[in-house]
Design a protein around this motif. Structure first.
Motif, PDB file in Angstrom:
ATOM      1  N   TYR A 572       4.429  67.195  -3.110  1.00 14.46           N
ATOM      2  CA  TYR A 572       5.415  67.851  -3.730  1.00 14.46           C
ATOM      3  C   TYR A 572       5.965  67.247  -5.294  1.00 14.46           C
ATOM      4  CZ  TYR A 572      10.186  69.536  -5.654  1.00 14.46           C
ATOM      5  OH  TYR A 572      11.274  70.141  -6.445  1.00 14.46           O
ATOM      6  N   TYR A 610       7.809  72.302   4.008  1.00 12.06           N
ATOM      7  CA  TYR A 610       8.532  72.844   2.860  1.00 12.06           C
ATOM      8  C   TYR A 610       7.853  73.914   1.757  1.00 12.06           C
ATOM      9  CZ  TYR A 610       5.985  70.447  -0.762  1.00 12.06           C
ATOM     10  OH  TYR A 610       4.908  69.781  -1.554  1.00 12.06           O
ATOM     11  N   GLU A 666      17.298  69.906   9.085  1.00 13.88           N
ATOM     12  CA  GLU A 666      16.814  70.022   7.856  1.00 13.88           C
ATOM     13  C   GLU A 666      17.742  68.988   7.245  1.00 13.88           C
ATOM     14  OE1 GLU A 666      18.894  72.988   5.757  1.00 13.88           O
ATOM     15  OE2 GLU A 666      18.809  71.914   3.206  1.00 13.88           O
ATOM     16  N   THR A 679      14.055  69.705  -3.428  1.00 12.58           N
ATOM     17  CA  THR A 679      13.574  70.872  -2.624  1.00 12.58           C
ATOM     18  C   THR A 679      13.857  70.126  -0.920  1.00 12.58           C
ATOM     19  OG1 THR A 679      12.642  72.388  -2.241  1.00 12.58           O
ATOM     20  CG2 THR A 679      11.224  70.849  -2.187  1.00 12.58           C
ATOM     21  N   ARG A 680      14.520  71.786  -0.162  1.00 15.26           N
ATOM     22  CA  ARG A 680      13.977  71.239   1.194  1.00 15.26           C
ATOM     23  C   ARG A 680      13.440  71.301   2.039  1.00 15.26           C
ATOM     24  NH1 ARG A 680      18.549  76.103   2.275  1.00 15.26           N
ATOM     25  NH2 ARG A 680      21.140  75.249   0.530  1.00 15.26           N
ATOM     26  N   ILE A 681      13.886  69.955   2.581  1.00 14.49           N
ATOM     27  CA  ILE A 681      12.405  69.957   3.707  1.00 14.49           C
ATOM     28  C   ILE A 681      12.814  69.375   5.136  1.00 14.49           C
ATOM     29  CG2 ILE A 681      11.270  68.055   4.471  1.00 14.49           C
ATOM     30  CD1 ILE A 681      10.497  67.012   1.771  1.00 14.49           C
ATOM     31  N   TYR A 682      12.195  70.616   6.207  1.00 12.49           N
ATOM     32  CA  TYR A 682      12.499  70.772   7.671  1.00 12.49           C
ATOM     33  C   TYR A 682      11.544  69.885   8.380  1.00 12.49           C
ATOM     34  CZ  TYR A 682      14.717  74.292   5.558  1.00 12.49           C
ATOM     35  OH  TYR A 682      16.246  75.017   4.913  1.00 12.49           O
TER      36      TYR A 682
END
Length: 799
Positions: A572, A610, A666, A679-682
């Protein structure tokens, strides 16, 4: 088979052994152990309380305010439970206490009224619904059977200071399907004397011949039938200690008589059955075959079709049980029962197996009978049940025993050659050492020149010839003590089942767009802080390296989540807009702290992703697609709110039976901040060792449906907090075998829907396998589903 260690200790003195030693040595002596569970490990500050007062909540109709005495103080507790009464003794978790699932309880206000603690249900205590005592409310507070000292730790009352060992019993060792059987194995493994149960029965003056008669018409299928009669029976719940042992062994307590028969079956391995003697016409038991096309209703209220191969238990006029499988509804023990006839019999394993398969009916009894049972324990089991009835003071034993034993089973005498044993094992055991091993297995040995004449106990049905003794001697001597040699001859290598499954997993995840990564097994101690893992978490128990390359690589990992976030964060921060990755790698769990032995290497599958179009459901879809490829079914997603590394409300545990396969969700914003990610990460982390065990790669054919389906759509308005799974479960539970599928096709929130509510729309498909359904049949079931949704979830049909 589930074996409570506390129960096991009744027959073999293993107080001086720790669980690791017990587990490891039992495995090495041939007992395959699936799991070892510490029941009370995660329970804290749950005590016995007594309800003193119950008053209505001033601002909530469905809540009450109670005063509960817990010994040192009286607590005010607000609850919505409907099964509580003044004077009852209940489990109470105090402020700051912890439930088995890790939930911590704190004082707070419920609708404006202070609640200092919480009453506990069976589920909250870790008791599964399937073993919850029948007299306990499924969704209510667990009510203790009698008065106990207030403030006593609930673990003492419910026997939760215990470990449960799950043994995998192979079909050739039916003698191990009992506590006594596993006690024998433990005794032989550690060379500790076995403490056989001492059975004494105080009989009444009456004689059994005045109460009942027995007749065996088929000696081939029934080798022995033992009967005892108990009068003045009082039916009530069994004592707490017995209920505890039954529940820990995986059985639901019913009432004292049924519980005693189940208790003895678990303890000794001999199934028992109790008949209400007043329902037996002619006070007679006849063991005979059924006739073709006859029917019989079993205890589960299902009518069964019989044929002439099936062995039945009958009275003078009717059938009362399917021999070795299940009793009949017409002779079951009820609250009105005063006199019972207790059956302890030996039935043909082949007959019970075939009958069970034809009827599609398996029970704990049939599971034992179909593998074979020593007929010589029947009288012992019957007397043991009578002894327990006397001790619990719930009946009087009628004098005498009816014991029909037409084909007596005697001990086999097998000749073995000590030299042959040593040659096959590559050992040099002396005759004395070999005799000692055989005696530990309860075998009598008579030396005769260069041979042994060995008397094999009748409970060892698996030993029939000389070669069978090779394994017996090897496992007690210790497989790890056998010399190591390389095999000779030509051989061809092939992938193991685990390697095949791992390869399929990688191919499937690659097809889903994930790239495989490999990271170091060494991590930094700071990893746990960056993941917001609690200080008391077991994950912080790590193996430390003696000579690390640096602080950043000084410990062995217990989770792969830190490695995954490090890789995703690096991508990222290098402006990679979208990344999907997975890793299959080992974690290293120390057996003890400080570390004194090699750690347990546990294989874990970690997923991470992501990007703009990626969300929780994208990760969930990848997991579901993988499970579908591996043939894994019957799992469910449980909301997980206590995992500190994940965002609360956007995380779920994946549960398969009693096993947790892993967790997906999440990543928590604090964790992302620690890794400099905005940022959103899963991420998901799955126990790959369990996946290997439950994978089913075989494909099964299912014929296409012959009859048409009827589809009905339904839109239900429910509160936001209701999960769609709750709706689907209710639909399936009330589908009455004609509901084929439940498919969600819309979730709507908008102007037409009240705030705080949502409209959930489903397509329900109805179909019968044996006929064409009518609109009336479907309408009846469909309307019932809607009714139950309204009653249980407060749902309403969308207009």
């Amino acid at each position: 088979m589930f074996v409570p260690v506390e129960w096991l200790k009744q027959y073999v003195d293993i107080d001086g052994l720790d669980m690791d030693t017990l587990r490891d040595n039992m495995i090495m002596s041939g007992s395959n152990i699936e799991t070892v569970e510490d029941l009370g490990e995660r329970i804290n500050k749950i005590v016995v309380g007594k309800i003193l007062e119950i008053e209505n909540h001033p601002d909530a109709k469905k809540l009450v305010v109670t005063q509960v005495d817990v010994g040192e103080e009286v607590l005010q507790i607000v609850t919505g439970a409907e099964n509580i009464k003044v004077g009852q003794y209940i489990p109470v978790i105090l402020n700051g206490g912890r439930l088995p699932d890790g939930t911590k309880i704190k004082s707070g206000k419920l609708r404006g009224v202070l609640s200092n603690g919480m009453m506990c249900s069976g589920e909250e205590l870790g008791i599964a619904d399937k073993v919850l005592p029948i007299h306990q409310a499924k969704d209510g507070i667990y009510i203790l059977d009698q008065a106990y000292p207030l403030g006593t730790d609930i673990k003492e009352i419910l026997g939760l200071n215990d470990h449960i060992i799950e043994f995998e019993i192979t079909p050739n060792r039916p003698d191990c399907l009992s506590i006594l059987g596993m006690a024998r194995e433990t005794s032989a493994t550690f060379n500790i004397p076995l403490k056989a149960p001492q059975i004494n029965v105080q009989e009444e003056v009456d004689m059994i011949a005045d109460y009942a008669a027995i007749d065996i018409e088929d000696n081939e299928l029934c080798n022995r039938y033992v009967a005892r009669v108990i009068k003045d029976v009082e039916i009530k719940p069994s004592p707490q200690w017995m209920q505890n042992r039954l529940m820990k062994a995986g059985m639901r307590p019913i009432n004292n008589i049924v519980d005693i028969t189940n208790y003895v079956m678990l303890e000794l391995g001999q199934p028992l059955h109790a008949f209400d003697l007043s329902t037996l016409e002619g006070n007679k038991i006849i063991v005979k075959r059924a006739k073709d096309r006859e029917t019989f209703t079993t205890l589960d209220e299902v009518e069964r079709k019989l044929d002439s191969s099936m062995l039945m238990i009958a009275d003078s006029e009717k059938y009362v049980a399917i021999a070795g499988v299940m009793g009949g509804l017409n002779s079951e023990v009820t609250k009105e029962t005063k006199t019972i006839l207790l059956e302890a019999a030996s039935f043909s394993a082949n007959s019970v197996r075939a009958t069970s398969k034809k009827l599609g009916l398996r029970s704990e009894a049939s599971a034992r009978f179909e593998k074979g049972i020593d007929p010589n324990i029947a009288i012992m089991a019957a007397n043991r049940a009578c002894q327990l009835i006397e001790e619990l003071e719930v009946g009087k034993i009628v004098g005498g025993v009816m014991d029909l034993y037409p084909n007596r089973a005697d001990e086999k005498v097998i000749e073995i050659r000590p030299k042959r044993m040593n040659d096959l094992l590559g050992t040099s055991l002396s005759n004395e050492e070999m005799i000692g091993i055989l005696k530990r297995l309860e075998m009598k040995v008579i030396p005769k020149e260069d041979k042994f004449m060995v008397n094999v106990p009748t409970f060892r049905l698996d030993i029939t010839q000389e070669i069978d003794f090779v394994e017996e001697i090897a496992r007690i001597y210790g497989f790890n003590n056998l010399g190591m040699t390389l095999p000779k001859g030509n051989s061809q290598g092939a992938k193991t089942n685990g390697q095949i499954i791992e390869e399929i997993t990688k191919i499937n995840l690659n097809a889903s767009g994930l790239n495989e990564i490999q990271t170091y097994s060494f991590i930094s101690p700071k990893t746990f802080d960056m993941l917001c893992i609690p200080e008391d978490s077991f994950m912080r128990n790590v193996v430390k390296l003696i000579n690390p390359l640096g602080e950043e690589n000084s410990i062995m990992r217990t989770t792969l989540m830190g490695n995954m976030l490090e890789v995703l964060g690096r991508n990222y921060n290098r402006n990679v807009e979208c990344a999907k990755a997975f890793e299959i790698g080992n974690t290293f769990i120390p057996k003890s702290i400080p570390v004194e032995a090699l750690p347990i290497e546990k294989k874990v599958l970690t997923l991470g992703m992501y990007g703009k179009e990626i969300d929780f459901y994208g990760l969930k879809g990848v997991v579901q697609k993988l499970f579908e490829k591996l043939g894994i079914e019957g799992y469910e997603y449980i909301p997980e709110k206590n995992h500190k590394s994940f965002h609360p409300g956007r995380c779920a545990s994946i549960v398969y039976g009693n096993h947790t396969l892993g967790v997906i969700g999440e990543v928590h914003p604090d964790v992302l901040e620690n890794h400099d990610i905005d940022t959103r990460i899963y991420v998901g982390e799955l126990d790959f060792n369990i996946l290997l065990q439950i994978t089913r790669l075989d494909k099964f054919y299912q014929e296409l449906p012959k009859y048409p389906a009827i589809t009905r759509d339904i839109a239900v308005v429910v509160k936001d907090e209701i999960y769609v799974k709750q709706i689907e479960d209710i639909a399936r539970e009330n589908g009455e075998k004609i509901l084929e599928s439940v498919k969600l096709f819309d979730v709507y929130k908008g102007k037409q829907i009240e705030e705080g509510y949502k409209s959930v729309a489903y397509s329900l498909v109805y179909r019968a396998k044996d006929r064409t359904l009518t609109d009336e049949e479907v309408t009846k079931v469909h309307e019932n589903i809607v009714k139950v949704l309204e009653e249980k979830l407060g749902g309403s049909l969308r207009e």
